[in-house]
Design a protein around this motif. Structure first.
Motif, PDB file in Angstrom:
ATOM      1  N   VAL A   1      -2.193  24.721  -6.350  1.00  0.00           N
ATOM      2  CA  VAL A   1      -3.441  24.994  -7.072  1.00  0.00           C
ATOM      3  C   VAL A   1      -4.536  25.391  -6.081  1.00  0.00           C
ATOM      4  O   VAL A   1      -5.265  26.366  -6.295  1.00  0.00           O
ATOM      5  CB  VAL A   1      -3.884  23.757  -7.888  1.00  0.00           C
ATOM      6  CG1 VAL A   1      -5.273  23.980  -8.479  1.00  0.00           C
ATOM      7  CG2 VAL A   1      -2.882  23.473  -8.999  1.00  0.00           C
TER       8      VAL A   1
ATOM      9  N   SER B   1     -13.467  22.438  -8.396  1.00  0.00           N
ATOM     10  CA  SER B   1     -12.306  22.322  -9.281  1.00  0.00           C
ATOM     11  C   SER B   1     -11.735  20.920  -9.259  1.00  0.00           C
ATOM     12  O   SER B   1     -11.395  20.350 -10.314  1.00  0.00           O
ATOM     13  CB  SER B   1     -11.234  23.336  -8.864  1.00  0.00           C
ATOM     14  OG  SER B   1     -11.713  24.664  -8.983  1.00  0.00           O
TER      15      SER B   1
ATOM     16  N   GLN C   1     -13.653  18.573 -11.273  1.00  0.00           N
ATOM     17  CA  GLN C   1     -13.500  18.807 -12.714  1.00  0.00           C
ATOM     18  C   GLN C   1     -12.107  18.450 -13.218  1.00  0.00           C
ATOM     19  O   GLN C   1     -11.783  18.694 -14.379  1.00  0.00           O
ATOM     20  CB  GLN C   1     -13.816  20.272 -13.037  1.00  0.00           C
ATOM     21  CG  GLN C   1     -15.264  20.661 -12.780  1.00  0.00           C
ATOM     22  CD  GLN C   1     -15.509  22.158 -12.954  1.00  0.00           C
ATOM     23  OE1 GLN C   1     -14.571  22.960 -12.945  1.00  0.00           O
ATOM     24  NE2 GLN C   1     -16.778  22.520 -13.121  1.00  0.00           N
TER      25      GLN C   1
ATOM     26  N   ILE D   1      -9.225  19.669 -12.040  1.00  0.00           N
ATOM     27  CA  ILE D   1      -8.243  20.747 -11.847  1.00  0.00           C
ATOM     28  C   ILE D   1      -7.513  20.492 -10.544  1.00  0.00           C
ATOM     29  O   ILE D   1      -8.129  20.309  -9.500  1.00  0.00           O
ATOM     30  CB  ILE D   1      -8.934  22.118 -11.816  1.00  0.00           C
ATOM     31  CG1 ILE D   1      -9.670  22.365 -13.129  1.00  0.00           C
ATOM     32  CG2 ILE D   1      -7.927  23.226 -11.539  1.00  0.00           C
ATOM     33  CD1 ILE D   1     -10.561  23.597 -13.107  1.00  0.00           C
TER      34      ILE D   1
END
Length: 288
Positions: free
Chosen positions: A48, A83, A86, A88
């Protein structure tokens, strides 16, 4: 010598010890942009992070071709941090990056972490491999402070500990190092993750580049060498060719001239005279 669109070849492999690939790469010749990113943080985190690096730099360069490569890398760092906050990916995920931005005359290489950039300059004597990047690693810090010798760094047990990466939570901003140079004819730039350099030393990389007729063959042989060497990590690499290249036919003819004195024109005259003498002898034998 002619100016051509940049040619390149790329490959990415999970290696022989991993079931997922946290590396990724970007190849955008239309924007003169290439990069390799090596994610970290485990399954569904490292990949990611590296994808965020790739997508951020790609998007910002597409939206504003004049934007600084250093700025896009800094923004990628901020995006990983945002990210993770959040939800992610995962907290603590990160990524290295090494990127090339090029035009028809010059290029810039920028990096964070221990993914590397090399410059290969060919010659009839064997060529020269130059490391453009400097690892952001604990072992490199030991070399720079004189604690260990440079030749000992390759075998140091802590050589994979990096001192900074994109997404490192302790750093509001990362230090993006870079170099800028003019292109010279027939040069290649190699971008790679440490999955290559952990298995293949600089001497072997130089030998493979010297023996490869094109960047596609070079990438294939380097990947094979890394897998044969153990393939303990994900392996990602790209080779980008200089836009300044000899005429292909002229280059093809010169490669048949043997190395005798080290002076190309002298060698060509000697080789030509030898061929002419051989043809004369054969003609004499056949017709007299």
């Amino acid at each position: 010598m002619t100016i051509n669109p940049l040619e390149y070849s790329a490959a990415s492999h999970p290696g022989l010890m991993r079931d997922n690939n946290e590396d990724c790469f970007l190849s955008q010749p239309e924007h003169g942009l290439w990069l390799v990113a090596d994610g970290m943080g485990g399954h569904e985190a490292g990949e990611v992070a590296s994808a965020i690096v790739r997508d951020t730099i790609e998007r910002e360069t597409h939206e504003n071709p004049a934007i600084s490569l250093l700025d896009t890398i800094q923004h990628a760092h901020a995006t990983i941090l945002k990210s993770a906050a959040q939800g992610i990916g995962a907290p603590g995920m990160g990524s290295t990056v090494v990127a090339l931005k090029s035009n028809s005359e010059s290029y810039q290489v920028a990096w964070v972490g221990d993914s590397r950039a090399y410059l290969w300059t060919p010659s009839r004597e064997g060529g020269r491999l130059e490391r453009l990047s400097t690892d952001h690693s604990y072992v490199q810090m030991l070399v720079e402070t004189g604690v260990i010798r440079a030749e000992d760094a390759e075998f140091h047990p802590e050589k994979n500990i990096i001192t900074q990466c994109l997404g490192m939570q302790e750093l509001p901003q990362v230090r993006v190092d870079f170099v800028e140079h003019q292109w010279h004819k027939d040069q290649w730039i190699l971008l790679c993750s440490d999955g290559l350099t952990d298995e293949v030393n600089d001497k072997t990389i130089a030998q493979i580049l010297f023996e490869s007729n094109n960047c596609l063959a070079a990438v294939d042989q380097l990947l094979h060498a890394a897998l044969t060497g153990g393939g303990r990590d994900n392996i990602t690499l790209q080779i980008i060719e200089s836009p300044l290249r000899d005429n292909p036919l002229r280059k093809g003819l010169w490669q048949w001239v043997p190395y005798l004195t080290g002076k190309t024109l002298v060698d060509a005259w000697i080789f030509g005279a030898a061929l002419a003498s051989l043809v004369s002898i054969l003609f004499y034998v056949m017709y007299f």
